[in-house]
Motif scaffolding. Structure first.
Motif, short mmCIF file in Angstrom:
data_model
loop_
_atom_site.label_atom_id
_atom_site.label_comp_id
_atom_site.label_asym_id
_atom_site.label_seq_id
_atom_site.Cartn_x
_atom_site.Cartn_y
_atom_site.Cartn_z
N ALA A 83 -3.51 -29.05 -2.80
CA ALA A 83 -4.15 -28.23 -1.65
C ALA A 83 -3.40 -27.96 0.20
O ALA A 83 -2.90 -26.39 0.16
CB ALA A 83 -5.38 -28.37 -1.83
N TYR A 84 -2.98 -29.37 0.83
CA TYR A 84 -3.17 -29.76 2.05
C TYR A 84 -0.91 -29.37 1.62
O TYR A 84 -0.39 -28.42 2.48
CB TYR A 84 -3.39 -30.40 2.05
CG TYR A 84 -3.95 -30.62 3.20
CD1 TYR A 84 -4.86 -30.71 4.58
CD2 TYR A 84 -5.31 -31.02 2.32
CE1 TYR A 84 -6.10 -30.80 4.55
CE2 TYR A 84 -6.68 -30.90 2.76
CZ TYR A 84 -7.07 -30.71 4.66
OH TYR A 84 -8.41 -30.47 4.20
N GLY A 85 -0.81 -30.17 0.54
CA GLY A 85 0.87 -29.42 0.64
C GLY A 85 1.36 -28.21 0.50
O GLY A 85 1.82 -27.99 0.92
N PHE A 86 0.17 -27.28 -0.32
CA PHE A 86 0.10 -25.84 -0.78
C PHE A 86 0.01 -25.08 0.58
O PHE A 86 -0.21 -23.54 0.59
CB PHE A 86 -0.14 -25.41 -2.16
CG PHE A 86 1.13 -26.13 -3.36
CD1 PHE A 86 1.85 -26.43 -2.53
CD2 PHE A 86 0.09 -25.78 -4.47
CE1 PHE A 86 2.01 -26.88 -3.89
CE2 PHE A 86 0.87 -25.75 -5.31
CZ PHE A 86 1.43 -26.80 -5.25
N ALA A 87 -0.70 -25.65 1.66
CA ALA A 87 -1.23 -24.29 2.49
C ALA A 87 -0.55 -24.31 4.02
O ALA A 87 -0.87 -23.04 4.60
CB ALA A 87 -2.44 -25.63 3.16
N GLY A 88 0.14 -24.59 4.00
CA GLY A 88 1.85 -24.25 5.43
C GLY A 88 0.38 -24.79 6.38
O GLY A 88 -0.43 -25.86 6.86
N VAL A 100 -7.77 -23.09 8.18
CA VAL A 100 -8.81 -22.57 6.78
C VAL A 100 -9.35 -23.79 6.38
O VAL A 100 -9.69 -23.20 5.49
CB VAL A 100 -7.87 -21.23 6.40
CG1 VAL A 100 -8.35 -20.66 5.13
CG2 VAL A 100 -7.17 -19.93 7.40
N LEU A 101 -8.23 -24.41 5.87
CA LEU A 101 -8.11 -25.21 4.63
C LEU A 101 -9.57 -26.79 4.72
O LEU A 101 -10.18 -26.48 4.25
CB LEU A 101 -7.08 -25.93 3.75
CG LEU A 101 -7.80 -27.14 2.53
CD1 LEU A 101 -7.86 -26.25 1.15
CD2 LEU A 101 -6.21 -27.37 2.23
N PRO A 102 -9.36 -27.27 6.11
CA PRO A 102 -10.26 -28.65 6.42
C PRO A 102 -12.02 -27.35 6.75
O PRO A 102 -12.51 -27.83 6.36
CB PRO A 102 -10.25 -28.80 7.66
CG PRO A 102 -8.82 -27.83 7.92
CD PRO A 102 -8.41 -27.16 6.58
N ASP A 103 -12.04 -26.72 7.13
CA ASP A 103 -13.20 -25.82 7.78
C ASP A 103 -13.71 -25.16 6.40
O ASP A 103 -14.88 -24.48 6.56
CB ASP A 103 -12.99 -24.66 8.96
CG ASP A 103 -12.66 -25.04 9.26
OD1 ASP A 103 -12.45 -26.87 10.07
OD2 ASP A 103 -12.46 -24.87 10.73
N ALA A 104 -13.34 -25.23 5.59
CA ALA A 104 -14.09 -24.62 3.70
C ALA A 104 -14.56 -24.94 3.71
O ALA A 104 -15.35 -26.50 3.32
CB ALA A 104 -12.74 -24.78 2.55
N GLU A 105 -16.22 -24.34 2.90
CA GLU A 105 -17.29 -24.81 2.89
C GLU A 105 -17.43 -24.78 1.30
O GLU A 105 -17.17 -23.40 0.16
CB GLU A 105 -18.22 -23.85 3.49
CG GLU A 105 -19.76 -24.29 3.32
CD GLU A 105 -20.09 -23.20 3.95
OE1 GLU A 105 -21.85 -23.53 3.96
OE2 GLU A 105 -20.08 -22.07 4.54
N GLU A 106 -18.19 -25.30 0.91
CA GLU A 106 -18.62 -25.33 -0.42
C GLU A 106 -20.17 -24.89 -0.56
O GLU A 106 -20.67 -24.98 0.53
CB GLU A 106 -19.30 -27.20 -0.88
CG GLU A 106 -19.21 -26.82 -2.67
CD GLU A 106 -18.86 -28.61 -3.68
OE1 GLU A 106 -19.40 -28.80 -4.58
OE2 GLU A 106 -18.16 -29.04 -2.55
N VAL A 107 -20.28 -23.98 -1.30
CA VAL A 107 -21.64 -23.49 -1.68
C VAL A 107 -21.40 -23.45 -3.24
O VAL A 107 -21.19 -23.40 -3.90
CB VAL A 107 -21.13 -21.33 -0.81
CG1 VAL A 107 -21.36 -22.53 0.48
CG2 VAL A 107 -19.76 -20.86 -1.68
N THR A 108 -23.07 -22.82 -3.68
CA THR A 108 -22.93 -21.63 -4.71
C THR A 108 -23.36 -20.47 -5.35
O THR A 108 -22.80 -19.89 -4.03
CB THR A 108 -24.92 -22.26 -5.06
OG1 THR A 108 -25.60 -21.81 -4.23
CG2 THR A 108 -24.82 -24.35 -4.46
N PHE A 109 -22.97 -19.92 -5.81
CA PHE A 109 -22.49 -19.11 -6.50
C PHE A 109 -23.55 -18.12 -6.09
O PHE A 109 -23.44 -16.61 -5.61
CB PHE A 109 -22.01 -18.35 -8.11
CG PHE A 109 -21.86 -17.37 -8.56
CD1 PHE A 109 -20.76 -16.38 -8.10
CD2 PHE A 109 -22.84 -16.66 -8.88
CE1 PHE A 109 -20.18 -15.60 -9.12
CE2 PHE A 109 -22.41 -15.02 -9.41
CZ PHE A 109 -21.28 -14.75 -8.96
N ASP A 110 -25.25 -18.52 -6.40
CA ASP A 110 -26.39 -18.40 -5.65
C ASP A 110 -26.76 -17.84 -4.23
O ASP A 110 -27.29 -16.88 -3.86
CB ASP A 110 -27.64 -18.94 -6.65
CG ASP A 110 -27.87 -18.43 -7.93
OD1 ASP A 110 -27.15 -17.71 -8.45
OD2 ASP A 110 -28.63 -19.81 -8.02
#
Length: 250
Positions: free
Chosen positions: A48-53, A59-69
């Motif tokens: 993920a970090y290799g492809f993220a540029g 963007v990537l380190p700030d990504a949040e894990e959430v539920t579909f609901d």
């Protein structure tokens, strides 16, 4: 244009690499809020970090894990799918819009929007699509319309870039093409050298006239730049100097 950029949601991505690819596309086109539903483990040593540029910085380190609901309950949702072989009798994948049409539509409303992408192998399920507000599909070959996850997100975010970068985004990188065409005086000078060259190799008047007319049409469509027309002028000037009239070759 909405004051709040859409968030990007990826549902159950299978590989970290695709998450990185999507993060990079987001960075390219002005999106910053990435939300992941049941993602794989992502650490700084992963693909993920290799492809993220440069998206690895925010963007990537700030990504949040959430539920579909959570996504459904808090956003106006747009699900992306390649399979749209339905009609007005069913409304799971129909009606659908294209990313370009979606950009025009979202620009006219003030709402929190989530762009929802599905799994690499199966995409979004019908059960998930039934809970989303809109369906969007990328026009592609009827023989093989399925894009992989990273491709689909990149194409969609490119088409939606006006929502984040504004209508004048092309002005930030591309030249002002209306001012790139060479000056008409320089183009006319090129015609003079070409005509001089032509008169030395073709002595039939009707042939020269026809060739000059064709050249004007060709150059007119091409809109040559100053550098291009200067190069061509120099080329035919030298050619004209080197071509001797037939009477001098005897």
């Amino acid at each position: 244009m909405s004051s709040e950029a859409p968030v990007v949601v990826v549902v159950e991505p299978e590989t970290p690499g695709n998450v990185g690819t999507i993060a990079r596309a987001m960075k390219n086109f002005g999106f910053s809020d990435l939300k992941l539903v049941n993602p794989p483990a992502i650490d700084r040593e992963s693909e993920a970090y290799g492809f993220a540029g440069h998206a690895r910085e925010d963007v990537l380190p700030d990504a949040e894990e959430v539920t579909f609901d959570f996504v459904v309950e808090n956003f106006h949702t747009v699900g992306f799918t390649a399979i749209t072989n339905e009609d007005a009798r069913r409304h799971v994948r129909f009606p659908f819009t294209t990313p370009r049409q979606l950009a025009d539509s979202l620009a006219r409303v003030e709402t929190r929007t989530a762009l929802v992408f599905g799994r690499e192998g199966t995409g979004l399920s019908n059960a998930e699509l039934e809970r989303l507000d809109e369906v969007c599909s990328i026009p592609a070959s009827e023989e093989y319309p399925v894009l992989n996850l990273g491709q689909a997100a990149t194409v969609a975010l490119y088409e939606l870039r006006t929502l984040t970068l504004g209508r004048g985004v092309e002005d930030t990188q591309l030249p002002d093409v209306e001012r790139e065409r060479a000056a008409e005086a320089d183009i006319d000078r090129f015609y003079d050298f070409f005509e001089s060259f032509l008169s030395q190799i073709e002595h039939r008047d009707h042939k020269r006239e026809k060739t000059m007319r064709m050249l004007r049409r060709l150059v007119g469509r091409a809109h040559p730049t100053e550098r291009e027309i200067t190069t061509l002028t120099g080329l035919f000037r030298k050619a004209s100097e080197r071509v001797q009239p037939p009477e001098k070759q005897q």
